[in-house]
Design an enzyme around this catalytic site. Structure first.
Site, short mmCIF file in Angstrom:
data_model
loop_
_atom_site.label_atom_id
_atom_site.label_comp_id
_atom_site.label_asym_id
_atom_site.label_seq_id
_atom_site.Cartn_x
_atom_site.Cartn_y
_atom_site.Cartn_z
N HIS A 1 3.85 -3.20 2.15
CA HIS A 1 3.58 -4.41 2.93
C HIS A 1 2.83 -5.44 2.09
O HIS A 1 1.93 -5.08 1.35
CB HIS A 1 2.71 -4.08 4.14
CG HIS A 1 3.46 -3.45 5.26
ND1 HIS A 1 3.92 -2.15 5.22
CD2 HIS A 1 3.83 -3.93 6.48
CE1 HIS A 1 4.54 -1.87 6.35
NE2 HIS A 1 4.50 -2.94 7.13
N ASN B 1 0.31 1.99 -3.90
CA ASN B 1 0.41 1.59 -2.49
C ASN B 1 -0.45 2.46 -1.59
O ASN B 1 -1.11 1.98 -0.68
CB ASN B 1 1.88 1.66 -2.05
CG ASN B 1 2.09 1.24 -0.60
OD1 ASN B 1 1.41 0.34 -0.11
ND2 ASN B 1 2.99 1.91 0.09
#
Ligand code: NAG
Ligand code: NAG
Ligand code: NAG
Length: 333
Positions: free
Chosen positions: A156, A188
């Site tokens: 994201h 991430n």
């Protein structure tokens, strides 16, 4: 008689053509002026009500009426647009989409304390699904199949955990326009996640935080140590940009990611505090302090081709020492 008929048709035609042309030029002229205004003066937010009232006239992809009481765009974009390429407005974030790379240029969010808390609003990422944004033309659109077996996480840009006030807000962060290929383990799920948590902590502490997140495709100097063939191909010593692309839609894998964070002061009339980060899209060893990745915002501007708070005017709001001075952070209220 036929002559008269043709004349009339011509008259009607030219009349409507002029009308269409006029509308086009008005629109074009307005768009041009607006661009100029934002470029010259990101602090045009003082007159932003006027500015944004006019924006629906433009051909923007607008979803912001879907939730809540109308537009949050003026609020989210308070500090100006870093760039104006293919602007897309979602209910709780705004992004600029890079059709060539199938990854956003930047995503802007305005975070408020209630929506970043773990119990805030009750929206859950487990109810959301990754999905292509069908408003992007199909030949420029990333698809979930591009990420499958790529070895990269669907990372994201606007973090799902920042948008817990409405399920729709949370859902929209799962559009692939807000997603980029990120190394999973060590990035991430680790270092980058720590940076996101840090931004949420700032939000809980100060109440209002603006964060702009995006990919970088950073030039790298070709080094010795390659085979002769590689070296002649790579033109040893020169700078070049190299990045992988994944899937049928050749979604770019950024070499780095950045965040530009603006924290608003709790003191009345207090100046905002700003800092920026650049992290490599690579495994980063645990226990690495995120402050090791503090970066000069001018470097981000240079590599990404974006502009934050427009150059010199930046010093009007931000100390020139905004980059790496921990004292500034400690003293900020
Ligand atoms: C919309 O406005 C009403 C009245 O001001 C308020 O009670 C409500 O919470 C608002 N809704 C959202 C989603 O902001
Ligand atoms: C969120 O996405 C899920 C899965 O696609 C869907 O079932 C749900 O209705 C969505 N919720 C809202 C509020 O849009
Ligand atoms: C920036 O920091 C240096 C060293 O701490 C200090 O000497 C200088 O005055 C600062 N500049 C501004 C504009 O505050």
């Amino acid at each position: 008689m036929p002559f008269f008929g043709v004349g009339l048709t011509l008259l009607v035609l030219t009349g409507s053509s002029f009308f269409v042309l006029g509308a086009y030029y008005q629109h074009h002229d307005f768009w041009h002026k607006l661009q100029q205004l934002i470029q010259e003066d990101p602090y045009a937010f003082y007159i932003r009500e006027k500015l944004y009232d006019a924006l629906p006239l433009l051909n923007l992809n607008c979803r912001e009426q879907s939730v809540g009481n109308g537009s949050r765009m003026s609020e989210i974009m308070k500090y100006g647009f870093p760039g104006l390429d293919d602007i897309r407005v979602y209910s709780d974030f705004v992004l600029s989409y890079d059709r060539r790379n199938r990854v956003a240029h930047w995503v802007y969010e305005h975070l408020r304390a209630p929506c970043v808390q773990s119990n805030g609003g009750g929206a859950s990422r487990h109810e959301a699904n990754y999905q292509p944004d069908m408003s992007v033309p199909s030949n420029f659109r990333a698809d979930v199949t591009d990420y499958k077996n790529s070895g990269f996480d669907r990372g994201h840009l606007a973090a799902a955990g920042n948008h817990k006030c409405h399920q729709t807000h949370c859902n929209e962060t799962f559009y692939l326009t807000n997603i980029a290929p990120q190394v999973g383990k060590g990035f991430n799920r680790d270092a980058w996640n720590n940076l996101e948590i840090y931004v949420r902590e700032l939000t809980e502490r100060y109440g209002s935080v603006y964060v702009c997140t995006g990919p970088l495709y950073k030039p790298k100097r070709q080094m010795a140590g390659f085979t002769e063939v590689e070296n002649s191909r790579r033109a040893n010593g020169k700078w070049c940009v190299e990045y992988e692309v994944i899937g049928e839609n050749t979604v770019a894998v950024p070499t780095h990611f950045f965040k530009v964070i603006t924290v608003e002061s709790k003191l009345p009339g207090g100046q905002p505090y700003m800092e920026a980060y650049i992290m490599p899209n690579a495994p980063i060893s645990t226990n690495t302090n995120i402050r090791n990745f503090l970066a000069d915002i001018r470097e981000i501007e240079h590599i990404a081709g974006l502009q934050f708070f427009n150059g010199l005017r930046r010093s009007f709001f931000f100390d020139t020492n905004y980059t790496t001075t921990p004292e500034l952070y400690r003293n900020f209220q």
